[in-house]
Design a protein around this motif. Structure first.
Motif, PDB file in Angstrom:
ATOM      1  N   GLU A  38     -33.226   3.497 -25.240  1.00 15.39           N
ATOM      2  CA  GLU A  38     -32.666   2.284 -25.721  1.00 15.39           C
ATOM      3  C   GLU A  38     -32.206   2.298 -26.915  1.00 15.39           C
ATOM      4  OE1 GLU A  38     -35.517  -1.675 -26.678  1.00 15.39           O
ATOM      5  OE2 GLU A  38     -36.354  -0.164 -25.535  1.00 15.39           O
ATOM      6  N   PRO A  39     -31.004   1.868 -27.299  1.00 19.41           N
ATOM      7  CA  PRO A  39     -30.407   1.823 -28.631  1.00 19.41           C
ATOM      8  C   PRO A  39     -31.303   1.006 -29.725  1.00 19.41           C
ATOM      9  CG  PRO A  39     -29.285   0.059 -27.182  1.00 19.41           C
ATOM     10  CD  PRO A  39     -30.198   0.895 -26.453  1.00 19.41           C
ATOM     11  N   MET A  40     -31.282   1.805 -30.854  1.00 15.58           N
ATOM     12  CA  MET A  40     -32.289   1.162 -32.012  1.00 15.58           C
ATOM     13  C   MET A  40     -31.311   0.507 -33.269  1.00 15.58           C
ATOM     14  SD  MET A  40     -34.880   2.945 -34.638  1.00 15.58           S
ATOM     15  CE  MET A  40     -35.749   3.530 -33.493  1.00 15.58           C
ATOM     16  N   PRO A  41     -31.507  -0.882 -33.230  1.00 17.69           N
ATOM     17  CA  PRO A  41     -30.543  -1.668 -34.226  1.00 17.69           C
ATOM     18  C   PRO A  41     -30.723  -0.919 -35.444  1.00 17.69           C
ATOM     19  CG  PRO A  41     -32.517  -2.877 -33.377  1.00 17.69           C
ATOM     20  CD  PRO A  41     -32.536  -1.806 -32.578  1.00 17.69           C
ATOM     21  N   SER A  42     -29.808  -0.828 -36.112  1.00 23.98           N
ATOM     22  CA  SER A  42     -30.048  -0.219 -37.561  1.00 23.98           C
ATOM     23  C   SER A  42     -30.740  -0.847 -38.552  1.00 23.98           C
ATOM     24  CB  SER A  42     -28.533   0.269 -38.104  1.00 23.98           C
ATOM     25  OG  SER A  42     -27.681  -0.993 -38.174  1.00 23.98           O
ATOM     26  N   GLU A  43     -30.977  -2.143 -38.375  1.00 25.18           N
ATOM     27  CA  GLU A  43     -31.612  -3.201 -39.304  1.00 25.18           C
ATOM     28  C   GLU A  43     -33.014  -2.697 -39.189  1.00 25.18           C
ATOM     29  OE1 GLU A  43     -29.809  -4.737 -36.514  1.00 25.18           O
ATOM     30  OE2 GLU A  43     -27.999  -4.896 -37.667  1.00 25.18           O
ATOM     31  N   ARG A  44     -33.482  -1.892 -38.116  1.00 26.29           N
ATOM     32  CA  ARG A  44     -35.039  -1.625 -38.136  1.00 26.29           C
ATOM     33  C   ARG A  44     -35.173  -0.638 -38.948  1.00 26.29           C
ATOM     34  NH1 ARG A  44     -38.703  -2.663 -34.728  1.00 26.29           N
ATOM     35  NH2 ARG A  44     -37.886  -3.511 -33.020  1.00 26.29           N
ATOM     36  N   VAL A  45     -34.237   0.164 -39.640  1.00 22.70           N
ATOM     37  CA  VAL A  45     -34.698   1.381 -40.476  1.00 22.70           C
ATOM     38  C   VAL A  45     -34.413   0.965 -42.057  1.00 22.70           C
ATOM     39  CG1 VAL A  45     -34.452   3.183 -38.762  1.00 22.70           C
ATOM     40  CG2 VAL A  45     -32.582   2.520 -40.347  1.00 22.70           C
ATOM     41  N   LEU A 117     -37.154  10.174 -37.130  1.00 24.46           N
ATOM     42  CA  LEU A 117     -37.847   9.148 -37.430  1.00 24.46           C
ATOM     43  C   LEU A 117     -39.376   9.189 -36.784  1.00 24.46           C
ATOM     44  CD1 LEU A 117     -35.218   6.167 -36.684  1.00 24.46           C
ATOM     45  CD2 LEU A 117     -35.845   7.392 -38.914  1.00 24.46           C
ATOM     46  N   LEU A 118     -40.281   8.829 -37.298  1.00 27.89           N
ATOM     47  CA  LEU A 118     -41.662   8.814 -36.907  1.00 27.89           C
ATOM     48  C   LEU A 118     -42.435   7.422 -36.668  1.00 27.89           C
ATOM     49  CD1 LEU A 118     -42.465  11.364 -39.400  1.00 27.89           C
ATOM     50  CD2 LEU A 118     -42.056  11.929 -37.241  1.00 27.89           C
ATOM     51  N   PRO A 119     -43.262   7.454 -35.469  1.00 29.74           N
ATOM     52  CA  PRO A 119     -44.002   6.352 -35.295  1.00 29.74           C
ATOM     53  C   PRO A 119     -45.245   6.220 -36.296  1.00 29.74           C
ATOM     54  CG  PRO A 119     -44.622   8.116 -33.695  1.00 29.74           C
ATOM     55  CD  PRO A 119     -43.641   8.692 -34.629  1.00 29.74           C
ATOM     56  N   ASP A 127     -43.113  11.254 -30.097  1.00 32.75           N
ATOM     57  CA  ASP A 127     -43.965  10.204 -29.804  1.00 32.75           C
ATOM     58  C   ASP A 127     -43.295   8.910 -30.034  1.00 32.75           C
ATOM     59  OD1 ASP A 127     -46.271  11.763 -28.978  1.00 32.75           O
ATOM     60  OD2 ASP A 127     -47.125  11.877 -30.932  1.00 32.75           O
ATOM     61  N   LEU A 128     -42.114   8.900 -30.660  1.00 35.61           N
ATOM     62  CA  LEU A 128     -41.237   7.769 -30.883  1.00 35.61           C
ATOM     63  C   LEU A 128     -40.502   7.335 -29.537  1.00 35.61           C
ATOM     64  CD1 LEU A 128     -40.479   5.318 -33.058  1.00 35.61           C
ATOM     65  CD2 LEU A 128     -38.563   6.889 -33.604  1.00 35.61           C
ATOM     66  N   ARG A 129     -41.015   6.694 -28.512  1.00 42.19           N
ATOM     67  CA  ARG A 129     -40.401   6.516 -27.335  1.00 42.19           C
ATOM     68  C   ARG A 129     -39.466   5.337 -27.113  1.00 42.19           C
ATOM     69  NH1 ARG A 129     -45.503   8.702 -26.303  1.00 42.19           N
ATOM     70  NH2 ARG A 129     -45.586  10.673 -25.302  1.00 42.19           N
ATOM     71  N   SER A 130     -39.502   4.179 -27.942  1.00 44.25           N
ATOM     72  CA  SER A 130     -38.670   3.179 -28.147  1.00 44.25           C
ATOM     73  C   SER A 130     -38.643   2.588 -29.512  1.00 44.25           C
ATOM     74  CB  SER A 130     -39.353   2.049 -27.224  1.00 44.25           C
ATOM     75  OG  SER A 130     -40.527   1.343 -27.599  1.00 44.25           O
ATOM     76  N   PRO A 131     -37.775   1.984 -29.763  1.00 44.20           N
ATOM     77  CA  PRO A 131     -37.423   1.420 -31.037  1.00 44.20           C
ATOM     78  C   PRO A 131     -38.611   0.754 -31.656  1.00 44.20           C
ATOM     79  CG  PRO A 131     -35.686   1.061 -30.011  1.00 44.20           C
ATOM     80  CD  PRO A 131     -36.335   1.719 -29.028  1.00 44.20           C
ATOM     81  N   LYS A 132     -39.370  -0.148 -30.875  1.00 42.10           N
ATOM     82  CA  LYS A 132     -40.446  -0.915 -31.750  1.00 42.10           C
ATOM     83  C   LYS A 132     -41.709   0.130 -31.914  1.00 42.10           C
ATOM     84  CE  LYS A 132     -42.910  -1.825 -26.765  1.00 42.10           C
ATOM     85  NZ  LYS A 132     -42.285  -0.674 -26.322  1.00 42.10           N
ATOM     86  N   ASP A 133     -41.494   1.226 -31.620  1.00 42.84           N
ATOM     87  CA  ASP A 133     -42.738   2.271 -31.934  1.00 42.84           C
ATOM     88  C   ASP A 133     -42.430   2.671 -33.188  1.00 42.84           C
ATOM     89  OD1 ASP A 133     -43.753   1.889 -29.329  1.00 42.84           O
ATOM     90  OD2 ASP A 133     -42.895   3.833 -28.635  1.00 42.84           O
ATOM     91  N   PHE A 134     -41.222   2.490 -34.020  1.00 36.98           N
ATOM     92  CA  PHE A 134     -41.009   3.057 -35.185  1.00 36.98           C
ATOM     93  C   PHE A 134     -41.819   2.771 -36.204  1.00 36.98           C
ATOM     94  CE2 PHE A 134     -38.120   2.580 -39.176  1.00 36.98           C
ATOM     95  CZ  PHE A 134     -38.255   4.001 -39.558  1.00 36.98           C
TER      96      PHE A 134
END
Length: 160
Positions: A38-45, A117-119, A127-134
């Motif tokens: 799943e693509p991770m939006p850059s705003e998340r980081v 990136l880490l959960p 263990d970071l399987r999807s962007p929501k786990d960041f």
């Protein structure tokens, strides 16, 4: 081996290879379609990240500012990795240990680095399987082989 299949008609050979390779081809195509990360939006980081004895980093759209004496800046790309997600950072700048126990970024030869990136609950990138786990954390391996853990800070003044 040729003598063994010498009397087998070409049509039977073709059917046999189809039976063997057909399911494998279907599995490869299904994996390409359904196993895409799943693509991770850059705003998340985006945000200010701090680490013990290391300069702060502020992730902004298209660049990472570094809070050291030389005020370095990196370009980055947020991308899926083999395990989890990572920041692909260039130019190559490494965290070098200093005699006072702190770390500083210094120019290195190379094309860049990958920062996993880490959960929230683990220091393993897989263990970071999807962007929501960041979990607002990433790891940088310093030149002395120690992992420096950067954590997003809620204090805006930490990155000034």
């Amino acid at each position: 081996m040729d003598a063994f299949f010498a009397k087998v008609p070409f049509r039977a050979k073709l059917l046999g290879w189809g039976i063997l390779l057909g399911p494998l081809l279907v599995l490869v195509l299904l994996a390409r379609v359904f196993l895409r990360p799943e693509p991770m939006p850059s705003e998340r980081v985006y945000g200010c990240y701090i680490a013990d004895n290391a300069p702060w980093l502020e992730v902004e759209p298209g660049r990472i500012r570094v809070g050291d004496a030389e005020r370095h800046a990196f370009a980055y790309v947020l991308e899926p990795a083999k395990e989890g997600y990572r920041l692909s950072v260039s130019p190559a700048m490494a965290l070098n240990p200093q005699p006072n126990g702190r770390y500083e970024f210094r120019n290195e030869r190379g094309i860049g680095y990958f920062w996993p990136l880490l959960p929230k609950s683990s220091d393993l990138p897989r263990d970071l399987r999807s962007p929501k786990d960041f979990g607002g954390r990433f790891s940088i391996t310093a030149r002395d082989s120690r992992d420096v853990l950067y954590v997003r800070s809620s204090r805006a003044e930490a990155c000034e």
